[in-house]
Design a protein around this motif. Sequence first.
Motif, short mmCIF file in Angstrom:
data_model
loop_
_atom_site.label_atom_id
_atom_site.label_comp_id
_atom_site.label_asym_id
_atom_site.label_seq_id
_atom_site.Cartn_x
_atom_site.Cartn_y
_atom_site.Cartn_z
N VAL A 151 0.83 -1.20 0.00
CA VAL A 151 0.00 0.00 0.00
C VAL A 151 0.86 1.26 0.00
O VAL A 151 0.40 2.34 -0.42
N MET A 152 2.12 1.17 0.43
CA MET A 152 3.00 2.32 0.44
C MET A 152 3.79 2.49 -0.86
O MET A 152 4.67 3.34 -0.96
N LEU A 153 3.46 1.69 -1.89
CA LEU A 153 4.16 1.77 -3.17
C LEU A 153 4.18 3.19 -3.76
O LEU A 153 5.22 3.62 -4.28
N PRO A 154 3.08 3.95 -3.73
CA PRO A 154 3.15 5.33 -4.25
C PRO A 154 4.21 6.18 -3.56
O PRO A 154 4.82 7.06 -4.19
N MET A 155 4.46 5.92 -2.29
CA MET A 155 5.48 6.68 -1.57
C MET A 155 6.88 6.28 -2.04
O MET A 155 7.75 7.13 -2.21
N TYR A 156 7.10 4.98 -2.25
CA TYR A 156 8.40 4.54 -2.78
C TYR A 156 8.69 5.22 -4.11
O TYR A 156 9.82 5.66 -4.35
N VAL A 157 7.68 5.25 -4.97
CA VAL A 157 7.86 5.86 -6.30
C VAL A 157 8.21 7.34 -6.16
O VAL A 157 9.10 7.85 -6.84
N SER A 158 7.53 8.02 -5.26
CA SER A 158 7.80 9.44 -5.05
C SER A 158 9.19 9.68 -4.49
O SER A 158 9.90 10.61 -4.90
N PHE A 159 9.63 8.83 -3.56
CA PHE A 159 10.96 8.98 -2.97
C PHE A 159 12.06 8.65 -3.99
O PHE A 159 13.13 9.26 -3.97
N ALA A 160 11.80 7.64 -4.85
CA ALA A 160 12.82 7.22 -5.82
C ALA A 160 12.95 8.22 -6.96
O ALA A 160 14.04 8.41 -7.50
N PHE A 161 11.84 8.84 -7.35
CA PHE A 161 11.84 9.80 -8.46
C PHE A 161 11.31 11.13 -7.92
O PHE A 161 10.14 11.47 -8.12
#
Length: 248
Positions: A151-161
Amino acid sequence: MAKPSEQGETGFSLIQLLPNALTITAICAGLSAIRFGVQGNYVLAVQLIIAACVLDGLDGRLARLLGSDSKMGAELDSLADFLNFGVAPPLVLYFWALQDIRSAAWIAVLIFVVCCVMRLARFNVSSKSETCDQDSAYFEGVPAPAGALLVMLPMYVSFAFADAPLLPDLLICLYMFFVGLLLISRIPTWSFKTTRVSRENVKYFLVGVVIAGAALLTYAWATLIALCVGYVGVVAWAWFDSEKPSKG
């Protein structure tokens, strides 16, 4: 745990208390994640939830290894799972990106929390059932820790890019709702608990663990994205495979 009579006479050794201490530490990590989410320190909040996932994977196995598992420890572990995986992740997501549509976002948060608590209740009932196959290679539905990481995948994407625009709020809400449904689904998902590694493949497994660990330490967010996408692929494959008509 030792037998009741032995406990009363000799008490507990420190090593026997270690699994419960890990569970309490995981609870503190989950609560602290909520605190830092409120304060806007989202990276640390996510890191604490991931740390809670690691501790959750260790406490039960350590208890069985030490012969110190107990009913109290099992209940404590279940309560920790609800806080760390059912409450903390959606709240951190809510504070991170869903303040513009608070009412709709809060509905998504409530749905995820309810789905998680239902998933945990179903697991507790099935694990206590006499007909339950404890050695099954599959769970029924996505486990709570995996749901929290997904469920935290959108946060990973934001932190990575960091330069990429955030996903639309409504899309994040729908994604949270989708992951919640995976938690209470009947899809068979792979259980790592019963996985065996042959002697010939142990060296390759250990090398893989080193590579994964180095990737998490060096490229944490990109690695978590890859792991989430890979896990979703495994779940999708299991779902399509279960939908195939049997030949018998």
